[in-house]
Scaffold this active site. Structure first.
Site, PDB file in Angstrom:
ATOM      1  N   ARG A  64       0.826  -1.207   0.000  1.00  0.00           N
ATOM      2  CA  ARG A  64       0.000   0.000   0.000  1.00  0.00           C
ATOM      3  C   ARG A  64       0.858   1.252   0.000  1.00  0.00           C
ATOM      4  O   ARG A  64       0.620   2.195  -0.743  1.00  0.00           O
ATOM      5  CB  ARG A  64      -0.926   0.000   1.213  1.00  0.00           C
ATOM      6  CG  ARG A  64      -1.726   1.279   1.361  1.00  0.00           C
ATOM      7  CD  ARG A  64      -1.599   1.792   2.798  1.00  0.00           C
ATOM      8  NE  ARG A  64      -2.223   3.082   2.938  1.00  0.00           N
ATOM      9  CZ  ARG A  64      -1.542   4.210   3.117  1.00  0.00           C
ATOM     10  NH1 ARG A  64      -0.235   4.212   3.165  1.00  0.00           N
ATOM     11  NH2 ARG A  64      -2.175   5.346   3.261  1.00  0.00           N
ATOM     12  N   HIS A  90       2.689   6.173  -2.271  1.00  0.00           N
ATOM     13  CA  HIS A  90       3.738   7.186  -2.203  1.00  0.00           C
ATOM     14  C   HIS A  90       4.759   7.143  -3.331  1.00  0.00           C
ATOM     15  O   HIS A  90       5.440   8.128  -3.592  1.00  0.00           O
ATOM     16  CB  HIS A  90       4.474   7.084  -0.863  1.00  0.00           C
ATOM     17  CG  HIS A  90       3.562   7.271   0.309  1.00  0.00           C
ATOM     18  ND1 HIS A  90       2.945   8.471   0.571  1.00  0.00           N
ATOM     19  CD2 HIS A  90       3.139   6.413   1.262  1.00  0.00           C
ATOM     20  CE1 HIS A  90       2.191   8.345   1.652  1.00  0.00           C
ATOM     21  NE2 HIS A  90       2.280   7.106   2.086  1.00  0.00           N
TER      22      HIS A  90
END
Length: 140
Positions: free
Chosen positions: A83, A88
């Site tokens: 994730r 990011h």
């Protein structure tokens, strides 16, 4: 989970070339992880005086409280890393790992909810409402 399951059966090469498929899988995996974390933190706010510092620690804490099993906690801890990369640093996503998760590990989220429901039933907490920013779950 149904959205992810409906996309199974693709090859690694198809995934590399299909940006829509990448988006569908990465967004839905992100949601599954985030909702799992949200539920864990909500439950831990009732079970503990302090909340964990990281998402990964939330699953370990649930395991320590007997809510989920160690294998489920460890699998969910690993999902947080995927994730984080997807959120990011989208450019460096390892699409082979995403393919492997979709093919064989996505059911950990279903296992997680079954274990949470089982614990709530055993602890007399059924009927309690667990809410996050994107979903409200009432376990009956």
């Amino acid at each position: 989970m149904d959205r992810i399951r409906s996309k199974r059966g693709f090859t690694h090469e198809e995934l590399l070339c299909n940006y829509d498929l990448q988006d569908i899988l990465s967004v839905n995996l992100q949601r599954a992880v985030q909702l799992s974390v949200d539920i864990a933190l909500h439950m831990l706010s009732d079970l503990s005086r302090t909340l964990p510092d990281t998402m990964e620690e939330a699953f370990i804490a649930l395991c320590e409280h007997g809510v989920i099993s160690e294998p489920t906690a460890n699998a969910l801890r690993s999902s947080v890393g995927l994730r984080n990369v997807a959120v990011h640093d989208y450019v460096s996503v390892n699409w082979q790992i995403v393919k492997d998760v979709v093919a064989g590990h996505v059911e950990v989220f279903v296992d997680y909810m079954r274990e949470v429901e089982g614990w709530l039933g055993r602890s007399g907490e059924m009927g309690k409402s667990y809410e996050s920013d994107t979903i409200s779950i009432v376990l009956i």
